[in-house]
Design a protein around this motif. Sequence first.
Motif, PDB file in Angstrom:
ATOM      1  N   GLU A   1       2.945  11.105  -8.990  1.00 52.79           N
ATOM      2  CA  GLU A   1       2.050  11.632 -10.023  1.00 52.79           C
ATOM      3  C   GLU A   1       1.489  12.998  -9.616  1.00 52.79           C
ATOM      4  O   GLU A   1       1.380  13.915 -10.436  1.00 52.79           O
ATOM      5  CB  GLU A   1       0.918  10.642 -10.261  1.00 52.79           C
ATOM      6  CG  GLU A   1      -0.054  11.060 -11.349  1.00 52.79           C
ATOM      7  CD  GLU A   1      -1.128  10.019 -11.589  1.00 52.79           C
ATOM      8  OE1 GLU A   1      -2.147  10.358 -12.214  1.00 52.79           O
ATOM      9  OE2 GLU A   1      -0.952   8.860 -11.152  1.00 52.79           O
TER      10      GLU A   1
ATOM     11  N   ASP B   1      -7.454   5.764  -6.143  1.00 57.55           N
ATOM     12  CA  ASP B   1      -6.936   4.495  -6.645  1.00 57.55           C
ATOM     13  C   ASP B   1      -5.594   4.148  -5.999  1.00 57.55           C
ATOM     14  O   ASP B   1      -5.275   2.972  -5.835  1.00 57.55           O
ATOM     15  CB  ASP B   1      -6.765   4.563  -8.165  1.00 57.55           C
ATOM     16  CG  ASP B   1      -8.096   4.685  -8.887  1.00 57.55           C
ATOM     17  OD1 ASP B   1      -9.126   4.349  -8.268  1.00 57.55           O
ATOM     18  OD2 ASP B   1      -8.109   5.127 -10.052  1.00 57.55           O
ATOM     19  N   ALA B   2      -4.818   5.175  -5.639  1.00 57.69           N
ATOM     20  CA  ALA B   2      -3.534   4.955  -4.969  1.00 57.69           C
ATOM     21  C   ALA B   2      -3.709   4.698  -3.477  1.00 57.69           C
ATOM     22  O   ALA B   2      -2.713   4.590  -2.755  1.00 57.69           O
ATOM     23  CB  ALA B   2      -2.612   6.151  -5.189  1.00 57.69           C
ATOM     24  N   GLN B   3      -4.968   4.626  -3.021  1.00 58.85           N
ATOM     25  CA  GLN B   3      -5.297   4.375  -1.607  1.00 58.85           C
ATOM     26  C   GLN B   3      -4.780   5.482  -0.701  1.00 58.85           C
ATOM     27  O   GLN B   3      -4.299   5.230   0.407  1.00 58.85           O
ATOM     28  CB  GLN B   3      -4.756   3.012  -1.168  1.00 58.85           C
ATOM     29  CG  GLN B   3      -5.392   1.853  -1.930  1.00 58.85           C
ATOM     30  CD  GLN B   3      -4.925   0.510  -1.424  1.00 58.85           C
ATOM     31  OE1 GLN B   3      -3.799   0.099  -1.688  1.00 58.85           O
ATOM     32  NE2 GLN B   3      -5.778  -0.165  -0.699  1.00 58.85           N
TER      33      GLN B   3
ATOM     34  N   ARG C   1      -7.382   9.503  -9.087  1.00 58.15           N
ATOM     35  CA  ARG C   1      -6.124   8.768  -9.107  1.00 58.15           C
ATOM     36  C   ARG C   1      -5.566   8.581  -7.702  1.00 58.15           C
ATOM     37  O   ARG C   1      -4.968   7.549  -7.388  1.00 58.15           O
ATOM     38  CB  ARG C   1      -5.111   9.517  -9.977  1.00 58.15           C
ATOM     39  CG  ARG C   1      -5.506   9.624 -11.434  1.00 58.15           C
ATOM     40  CD  ARG C   1      -5.446   8.289 -12.123  1.00 58.15           C
ATOM     41  NE  ARG C   1      -4.092   7.759 -12.154  1.00 58.15           N
ATOM     42  CZ  ARG C   1      -3.793   6.488 -12.419  1.00 58.15           C
ATOM     43  NH1 ARG C   1      -4.760   5.625 -12.633  1.00 58.15           N
ATOM     44  NH2 ARG C   1      -2.541   6.085 -12.450  1.00 58.15           N
TER      45      ARG C   1
ATOM     46  N   ARG D   1       1.984   1.963  -3.434  1.00 55.32           N
ATOM     47  CA  ARG D   1       0.939   2.548  -4.268  1.00 55.32           C
ATOM     48  C   ARG D   1       0.757   4.032  -3.943  1.00 55.32           C
ATOM     49  O   ARG D   1       0.576   4.863  -4.838  1.00 55.32           O
ATOM     50  CB  ARG D   1      -0.383   1.802  -4.070  1.00 55.32           C
ATOM     51  CG  ARG D   1      -0.368   0.375  -4.549  1.00 55.32           C
ATOM     52  CD  ARG D   1      -1.727  -0.263  -4.482  1.00 55.32           C
ATOM     53  NE  ARG D   1      -2.663   0.376  -5.415  1.00 55.32           N
ATOM     54  CZ  ARG D   1      -3.860  -0.121  -5.694  1.00 55.32           C
ATOM     55  NH1 ARG D   1      -4.267  -1.238  -5.119  1.00 55.32           N
ATOM     56  NH2 ARG D   1      -4.658   0.505  -6.538  1.00 55.32           N
ATOM     57  N   ILE D   2       0.805   4.361  -2.656  1.00 53.27           N
ATOM     58  CA  ILE D   2       0.684   5.771  -2.270  1.00 53.27           C
ATOM     59  C   ILE D   2       1.852   6.571  -2.827  1.00 53.27           C
ATOM     60  O   ILE D   2       1.673   7.686  -3.339  1.00 53.27           O
ATOM     61  CB  ILE D   2       0.611   5.895  -0.740  1.00 53.27           C
ATOM     62  CG1 ILE D   2      -0.692   5.277  -0.210  1.00 53.27           C
ATOM     63  CG2 ILE D   2       0.704   7.361  -0.314  1.00 53.27           C
ATOM     64  CD1 ILE D   2      -0.793   5.249   1.296  1.00 53.27           C
TER      65      ILE D   2
ATOM     66  N   ARG E   1       0.838  -1.199   0.000  1.00 50.65           N
ATOM     67  CA  ARG E   1       0.000   0.000   0.000  1.00 50.65           C
ATOM     68  C   ARG E   1       0.878   1.256   0.000  1.00 50.65           C
ATOM     69  O   ARG E   1       0.578   2.228  -0.700  1.00 50.65           O
ATOM     70  CB  ARG E   1      -0.926   0.014   1.214  1.00 50.65           C
ATOM     71  CG  ARG E   1      -1.799   1.263   1.235  1.00 50.65           C
ATOM     72  CD  ARG E   1      -2.909   1.204   2.238  1.00 50.65           C
ATOM     73  NE  ARG E   1      -3.800   2.362   2.071  1.00 50.65           N
ATOM     74  CZ  ARG E   1      -4.891   2.559   2.791  1.00 50.65           C
ATOM     75  NH1 ARG E   1      -5.244   1.681   3.715  1.00 50.65           N
ATOM     76  NH2 ARG E   1      -5.644   3.625   2.578  1.00 50.65           N
TER      77      ARG E   1
ATOM     78  N   ALA F   1       3.578   5.994  -5.515  1.00 53.32           N
ATOM     79  CA  ALA F   1       3.360   6.199  -6.946  1.00 53.32           C
ATOM     80  C   ALA F   1       2.352   7.322  -7.177  1.00 53.32           C
ATOM     81  O   ALA F   1       2.518   8.155  -8.076  1.00 53.32           O
ATOM     82  CB  ALA F   1       2.874   4.899  -7.594  1.00 53.32           C
ATOM     83  N   GLY F   2       1.291   7.354  -6.346  1.00 50.95           N
ATOM     84  CA  GLY F   2       0.315   8.433  -6.461  1.00 50.95           C
ATOM     85  C   GLY F   2       0.911   9.779  -6.108  1.00 50.95           C
ATOM     86  O   GLY F   2       0.605  10.800  -6.753  1.00 50.95           O
TER      87      GLY F   2
END
Length: 457
Positions: free
Chosen positions: A153, A186-188, A183, A146-147, A143, A149-150
Amino acid sequence: MTQQGVRRSADQVLSLAPDDASREAGSELAEAGRWSGAGCSEEGVVWGVYEGGGAPLRTVADLSGAEGPAYACACPNGRPPCEHGVGLLLLWAEGNAVVREGAAPEWVRELTEEAGAREGGGTGREKGAPADPEAARRRAERRAARITAGVVELEQRLGDLVRSGLASAEREGYGLWEETAARMVDAQAPGLAARVRELGAIPASGPGWPSRLLEECALLHLLTRAWLHRAALPEELAAVVRTRVGLPAAPTGPPVLDDWLVLARYDTSDGRLTTRRIWLHGTTTARTALVLSYGPAGRAPELTLPVGLCVRAEVTPYPSGPRVALGDRRTTPAPTSVRPPGVTPAEATALYGTALRADPWLESVPVTLADVVPTPVGDGWQLTDLEGKTALPLTPAVLSRSGLWRLIALSGGAPVQVFGECGHRGFTPLTAWSPVRGEPIGLYEAITQQRNGKDGP
């Protein structure tokens, strides 16, 4: 057990969520367009494939078990139900046509069995903790990745905005911000999503919006950089960063038993979720505490504590900030003559400045002002001390609301004691005590409409 027997209301679904982040993100994900292959059985098993961004995520919620609900999801969130489970159950609770009754596909059984094996024989029962700490650690790492990566962005989006000029934000409109917020969901990272949506609303907020947009962009940039370098931060600040990004936090105790005066209560809504904020003052501990409760959009949360009454109860603090979890209530709310001690406007400003050291993204702090008088200044109003030396401006959004006029009428030119929230936009009065009879008067209608987005930034 029939489907009708196990179907939950939206309120009940939200109560299943383990934390605020899951509630908020789950409400975001409760959109039919984000799901495919969704269905439910008569026994109360609900399934679906989340298609909101990135790889599809299969999600299952089983409400039929005698031991309580069980959940399985392909996402890395380790505390069931995750936001995908909450979003799917909200669609089901609302009777959305995308969740069709029928036989469960084979992948539902496979995903449930896989989750059970991964957790050491369980399937993420509602009140159970993961049996395998190593598996929980791996999920947390996924997780966090993923955060990150968000965040990268989002940093690119903010950089593009600065390079192209703030005027581009007005030309592009709200759509691009909403896409960026999606987005982040989606990145939680629901905390980032909420802040992005606030940015999107600023260009339409009236004169001076470029300055406000730049300020909020700077704060968001500070948060993203803090996340990327969180390992180097002091633990207390790192915990604040995790909370601001949207990672779940649980009350850590120890419980505090006290007689709690209900200082204020008001509701806010973002169109998907209604949040009720209740401020408490401990008559023995002198502690100011915040209790949050939730309900679906358009419906008030169930927790109700009348302003001005006192209740004996246990509360358990969260790791940072004034928030607490309300535990057992030993008595029913009853009248009291207790008031919180007050400070001057200058002291209130100093309290906010001190709090910003621990949390640079803090909007406001709860304070009680003693012996202040509502005074007009220019096009607005302020609360001035008896000597007229220091004052706090009232937040612009409340100036046209009935709460302001109620406060002015209550004062009649005499000093009053006022509880509210003091921040960078000024002071928002929530409750005032009558200088004649001493009873509290709620002023919270003003902030309710302000934070619903009806009154500017």
